[in-house]
Design an enzyme around this catalytic site. Structure first.
Site, mmCIF file in Angstrom:
data_model
loop_
_atom_site.group_PDB
_atom_site.id
_atom_site.type_symbol
_atom_site.label_atom_id
_atom_site.label_comp_id
_atom_site.label_asym_id
_atom_site.label_seq_id
_atom_site.Cartn_x
_atom_site.Cartn_y
_atom_site.Cartn_z
ATOM 1 N N SER A 196 0.705 -1.045 0.172
ATOM 2 C CA SER A 196 -0.076 -0.142 -0.006
ATOM 3 C C SER A 196 0.964 1.276 0.142
ATOM 4 C CB SER A 196 -0.852 0.110 1.234
ATOM 5 O OG SER A 196 -1.842 1.029 0.868
ATOM 6 N N ASP A 221 -7.985 -5.272 -6.705
ATOM 7 C CA ASP A 221 -7.865 -4.089 -5.650
ATOM 8 C C ASP A 221 -8.907 -2.855 -5.735
ATOM 9 O OD1 ASP A 221 -6.707 -2.217 -3.570
ATOM 10 O OD2 ASP A 221 -4.692 -2.492 -4.530
ATOM 11 N N HIS A 256 -7.039 -5.767 -1.798
ATOM 12 C CA HIS A 256 -6.126 -4.824 -1.380
ATOM 13 C C HIS A 256 -5.016 -5.280 -0.440
ATOM 14 C CE1 HIS A 256 -3.753 -1.347 -0.997
ATOM 15 N NE2 HIS A 256 -3.791 -1.268 0.278
#
Length: 383
Positions: A193, A288, A322
């Site tokens: 991330s 995602d 994600h």
């Protein structure tokens, strides 16, 4: 069968599956399919990855390495709340392996937690970048024969940070390289991330990085300006809140919330990965919903190709969301986003996401062992 667990914030998670026992009353999870419940089909670890919070938008917090992940399993005569319990067992999933040492570190401008495997070494070294502090991934990697330093990007609330300094992470890399059991010439970096774009900058500007794992990140420097040696080296790619899509669940879809890093006015945020000396492993989830990880990955691959570089490999996972983490933790469809400041959808489908985590975890270990040269004989990755 049912499973129940409570995370470090006191949130309860549960899962269930209905099986048909054989003639002797036994069930083999490697052989027998779940007929209904939290998952269907043959899924030996299904009761773990399908654990779901009793309330909406909750992430399973398991960040401390010294406390095991405790799961209560029970067998019931029939489905539903009325089903009589036949047996119950408590399972402790220990994170820190036997002989692995854990040490808090605070030196200069960085702080973190250092995990060192048992034995003489030498071992490869890895810097584990966390958005917010978590010891889980670092500790599990140390179990596999890596010296790992976990460092959080955000120590305080994200709103309190106005800029980021690459020098602080250079200090962390230097600290890792000085450890007596470290034998790799270059340091590895693992990220997910927001930390993934920081990992790109560490690999591109610092000389001692041999291998970088980028998981579901951006190709540009996001959120905060990045400084190095008292000057700004990258401008921040910002978030456009007008592109947030609310949903009936109360969690927002923010996939296209970032400004386009390729637009002329934003190109100052693009990380010059073509100047990196080490290797890259790019990992992207195709579903995602935090942002367009696969699109960012494709842009970086094209950028490296344009510069005649072949120092990368990439993998993408259909149906994964994600939060790609070490395997067999509860899949998280939505939770509060610490930087955006609201609940968001993370994307993915539970079964596909769980399979992606298993594949990725092996691939990461093999990637680091291959590209962080070390004198000690290394074993092939096992979960």
């Amino acid at each position: 069968m049912r499973a129940r667990s409570t995370d470090e914030k006191g949130v309860a998670f549960s899962s269930s599956a209905t099986y048909r026992a054989d003639g002797s009353g036994e069930i083999d999870l490697d052989r027998d399919p779940s007929l209904r419940g939290s998952y269907v089909g043959v899924e030996p670890m299904g009761l773990l990855w399908s654990l779901k919070a009793d309330s909406l938008h909750k992430y399973f917090y398991k960040t401390k390495s010294l406390n095991p992940h405790v799961v209560k399993f029970s067998v019931h005569e029939e489905e539903g709340e009325e089903g009589r319990m036949l047996a119950e067992a408590t399972n402790e999933r220990v994170l820190i392996g036997e002989g692995v040492s854990r040490r808090r570190v605070k030196e200069g401008n960085f702080q973190g937690v250092l995990f060192t495997p048992p034995g003489e070494g030498p071992f490869p070294a890895v810097l584990d970048l966390c958005t917010f502090m978590s010891e889980k991934r670092a500790c599990l990697l140390a179990n596999k024969g890596f010296v790992v330093l976990a460092v959080a990007v955000y120590i305080d609330k994200p709103d309190n940070d106005k800029e980021m300094y690459l020098d602080h992470f250079e200090e962390a890399v230097d600290f890792l390289r000085r450890q007596p059991k470290v034998g790799s010439e270059g340091v590895g970096v693992i990220s997910l991330s927001k930390t993934a774009d920081l990992a790109l900058s560490i690999a591109s500007y610092l000389p001692d990085v041999g291998a970088t794992v980028w998981i579901n990140g951006c190709c540009g420097n996001t959120a905060l300006p990045l400084y190095y040696k008292k000057r700004q080296i990258l401008s921040p790619l910002l978030f456009d809140s007008s592109k947030v899509i609310p949903t009936e669940s109360g969690a927002s879809n923010i996939k296209y919330g970032m400004y386009n890093p390729l637009a002329e006015e934003n190109r100052g945020s693009l990380v010059p990965i073509e100047q990196a000396k080490g290797r890259f492993l790019f990992v992207a989830s195709e579903d995602d919903l935090n942002w367009d990880s696969k699109g960012y990955m494709e842009e970086m691959v094209e950028r490296l190709k344009r510069h005649g570089k072949k120092n990368y490999e990439s993998v993408s996972y259909p149906g994964a969301g994600h939060y790609l983490e070490p395997p067999y933790g509860p899949y998280c469809p939505s939770s509060f986003h610490g930087v955006v400041g609201r609940p968001v959808l993370w994307g993915g489908e539970p079964r596909s996401h769980a399979a992606a985590e298993v594949h990725m975890w092996k691939k990461i270990q093999e990637f680091f062992r291959t590209h962080l040269s070390c004198d000690a004989p290394q074993t092939k990755a096992k979960l």
